[in-house]
Design an enzyme around this catalytic site. Structure first.
Site, PDB file in Angstrom:
ATOM      1  N   CYS A  10       0.471 -19.347  -9.585  1.00 45.53           N
ATOM      2  CA  CYS A  10       0.546 -20.654 -10.222  1.00 45.53           C
ATOM      3  C   CYS A  10       0.941 -20.407 -11.674  1.00 45.53           C
ATOM      4  O   CYS A  10       1.416 -19.327 -12.016  1.00 45.53           O
ATOM      5  CB  CYS A  10      -0.767 -21.433 -10.091  1.00 45.53           C
ATOM      6  SG  CYS A  10      -2.176 -20.765 -10.994  1.00 45.53           S
ATOM      7  N   ARG A  16      -5.270 -22.887  -9.498  1.00 46.80           N
ATOM      8  CA  ARG A  16      -4.777 -22.920  -8.122  1.00 46.80           C
ATOM      9  C   ARG A  16      -4.638 -21.558  -7.456  1.00 46.80           C
ATOM     10  O   ARG A  16      -5.095 -21.375  -6.323  1.00 46.80           O
ATOM     11  CB  ARG A  16      -3.430 -23.661  -8.073  1.00 46.80           C
ATOM     12  CG  ARG A  16      -3.574 -25.124  -8.476  1.00 46.80           C
ATOM     13  CD  ARG A  16      -2.235 -25.783  -8.650  1.00 46.80           C
ATOM     14  NE  ARG A  16      -1.530 -25.229  -9.809  1.00 46.80           N
ATOM     15  CZ  ARG A  16      -0.271 -25.476 -10.108  1.00 46.80           C
ATOM     16  NH1 ARG A  16       0.455 -26.256  -9.327  1.00 46.80           N
ATOM     17  NH2 ARG A  16       0.288 -24.962 -11.192  1.00 46.80           N
ATOM     18  N   ASP A 126      -1.479 -29.425  -9.835  1.00 49.37           N
ATOM     19  CA  ASP A 126      -2.231 -28.742 -10.884  1.00 49.37           C
ATOM     20  C   ASP A 126      -3.363 -29.653 -11.357  1.00 49.37           C
ATOM     21  O   ASP A 126      -3.119 -30.727 -11.891  1.00 49.37           O
ATOM     22  CB  ASP A 126      -1.300 -28.403 -12.049  1.00 49.37           C
ATOM     23  CG  ASP A 126      -1.952 -27.497 -13.077  1.00 49.37           C
ATOM     24  OD1 ASP A 126      -3.178 -27.295 -13.023  1.00 49.37           O
ATOM     25  OD2 ASP A 126      -1.216 -26.985 -13.943  1.00 49.37           O
TER      26      ASP A 126
END
Length: 162
Positions: A10, A16, A126
């Site tokens: 990420c 994440r 996100d």
């Protein structure tokens, strides 16, 4: 036998991708595949190098039984493209960043959500700047995609009968 190696990516490697690493690690253990798979996570940016996952990420993961406290953020580098068999981005922006870093990576670099079977989304959103249930949504998406990934690995890594 060389382990099949997977890298989760990420942006900053504090929300994440460590979630995806922790979830996949638990699902691999439950499926008996953990000894056959090398697993790591990294960020496409170096904002949080050496930091533990975001406290909100850790709390949400712990509520579902995933302990991310030992993980530390790092930045993806060129050697990762040789080390890992599969590099999974959480969203298109990070997929594009990985493609810029190594334009010849081909289908080794994919979106994690390409393995999802229940959710129709192609990106893991996100949650960093969001409010509400963003961290829970990340877990929902990641668990779904990791289930699909484990199914693929079970087929790929299945040992022939003796």
């Amino acid at each position: 036998m060389k382990k099949y190696a997977i890298l989760m990516c990420c942006m900053g490697n504090i929300c994440r991708s460590p979630t995806a690493e922790g979830v996949l690690r638990a699902k691999l253990a439950a499926a008996g595949l953990e000894p056959l798979v090398e697993l790591d996570s990294a960020g496409t940016h170096e904002y949080h190098l050496g930091r533990a996952p975001d406290p909100r990420t850790q709390r949400a993961a712990l509520r579902r039984g995933y302990d991310l406290s030992a993980l530390r953020a790092r930045k993806v580098g060129l050697p990762d493209f040789d080390r890992f068999d599969l590099i999974l981005a959480m969203d298109r922006a990070n997929l594009d960043g990985l493609a810029l870093l190594h334009p010849d990576a081909g289908d080794k670099v994919r979106l994690l959500m390409s393995f999802a079977t229940c959710h129709d989304a192609d990106e893991v959103p996100d949650p960093y700047y969001g409010e509400g249930d963003g961290f829970e949504r990340v877990l929902d998406y990641v668990e779904d995609a990791c289930d699909g990934l484990v199914a693929m690995l079970q087929q790929r890594l299945q040992r022939p009968a003796d």
